[in-house]
Design an enzyme around this catalytic site. Structure first.
Site, PDB file in Angstrom:
ATOM      1  N   PRO A   1       0.847  -1.204   0.000  1.00 62.01           N
ATOM      2  CA  PRO A   1       0.000   0.000   0.000  1.00 62.01           C
ATOM      3  C   PRO A   1       0.878   1.248   0.000  1.00 62.01           C
ATOM      4  O   PRO A   1       1.784   1.370   0.809  1.00 62.01           O
ATOM      5  CB  PRO A   1      -0.782  -0.104   1.318  1.00 62.01           C
ATOM      6  N   GLU A   2       0.641   2.123  -0.943  1.00 65.14           N
ATOM      7  CA  GLU A   2       1.391   3.375  -0.992  1.00 65.14           C
ATOM      8  C   GLU A   2       0.482   4.497  -0.490  1.00 65.14           C
ATOM      9  O   GLU A   2      -0.642   4.252  -0.058  1.00 65.14           O
ATOM     10  CB  GLU A   2       1.869   3.624  -2.428  1.00 65.14           C
TER      11      GLU A   2
END
Ligand SMILES: [Zn+2]
Length: 270
Positions: A2-3
């Site tokens: 997840p960014e």
């Protein structure tokens, strides 16, 4: 992984369900994450209302009058709102029980974190060295250009340094450098103010678009409503090594920078 956009999407997704709601209980099934979940967590937040939620870098901060809870999704974590009494699956390590729903933390690879930061979260060692947020006005071309002076590290590594700017991960650094035609291996100190201006604008645009679209579709991420995001279709070069450049049809190349695979067009990016 997840960014920033996925984390922002998660935060926005869960906020309306838990804001102003008191925590009734916390169920910890597996406390050995990247760092152990504090065993006394419940004593800090039981019957306390969630006052606000923030995102700093890739951390979600849940604020109570007693202090701040930090949640990090790590490599593969996600947060979902589930009905009360939903049966836990294998990797559902923690549930925060509210009166009408529960907030569930799932993390197959257990690189995430749930930590209690107390009343002064900004002095936590996780937060006190972070650079500005990429969507904040403090992150601008003059700031980057000044900070880059004399630095020989590749520009991609420079913009992925959390002390320089937070939350610009591999996908977005790769895409932004392609959009503005900067070779990712070029020294950070060898880029003009004008080009940094283009780069800053590209980073802001690409992150804003990704947040709008609900984060990238990576296999481990689902939005807080269970629906995956769909930004990945619009990526130009990330994950496309060996394919043709969408601008000039040259084969896209890869290079390893700071152990991260970087895709670029040798023709368009100088
Ligand atoms: Zn090209």
């Amino acid at each position: 992984m997840p960014e920033l956009p996925e984390v922002e999407t998660s935060k926005r997704g869960i906020t309306p369900h838990i804001i102003n709601q008191p925590v009734c209980d916390v169920i910890l099934r597996h406390t050995k994450l990247r760092w152990p979940i504090p065993q006394d967590l419940l004593t800090h937040i039981q019957n306390e209302k969630v006052i606000s939620l923030e995102r700093r870098a890739k951390y979600i901060l849940i604020n109570f009058s007693t202090g701040t809870l930090l949640i990090h999704l790590g490599m593969s974590g996600n947060l979902r709102i589930c009905p009360l009494n939903s049966a836990p699956q294998k990797h559902d390590h923690a549930d925060f029980i509210f009166t009408h729903c529960l907030l569930r933390f799932t993390d197959p690879r257990r690189f995430g974190a749930i930590l209690w930061l107390g009343r002064h979260p900004e002095s936590s060692s996780l937060l006190n060295k972070l650079g500005p947020e990429p969507l904040d006005d403090k992150f601008n071309s003059r700031y980057l250009y000044t900070l880059a002076k004399g630095r020989k590290i590749p520009v991609k590594q420079f913009i992925m340094d959390q002390k320089v700017v937070t939350g610009v991960g591999n996908i977005y650094a790769t895409e932004a450098l392609f959009m503005v035609g900067i070779n990712p291996t070029r020294s950070a100190g060898n880029i003009s103010l004008k080009r940094y201006q283009l780069l800053v604008e590209a980073i802001k645009e690409i992150l804003t678009q990704a947040i709008k679209q609900g984060g990238t579709t990576l296999k481990d991420f689902v939005g807080s409503d269970g629906k995956p995001g769909y930004f990945q279709q619009t990526l130009h070069v990330y994950g496309k090594a060996g394919e043709e450049c969408p601008n000039c049809e040259t084969a896209l190349k890869t290079v390893k920078l700071a152990a991260r695979t970087t895709v670029y067009c040798p023709q368009c990016q100088k």
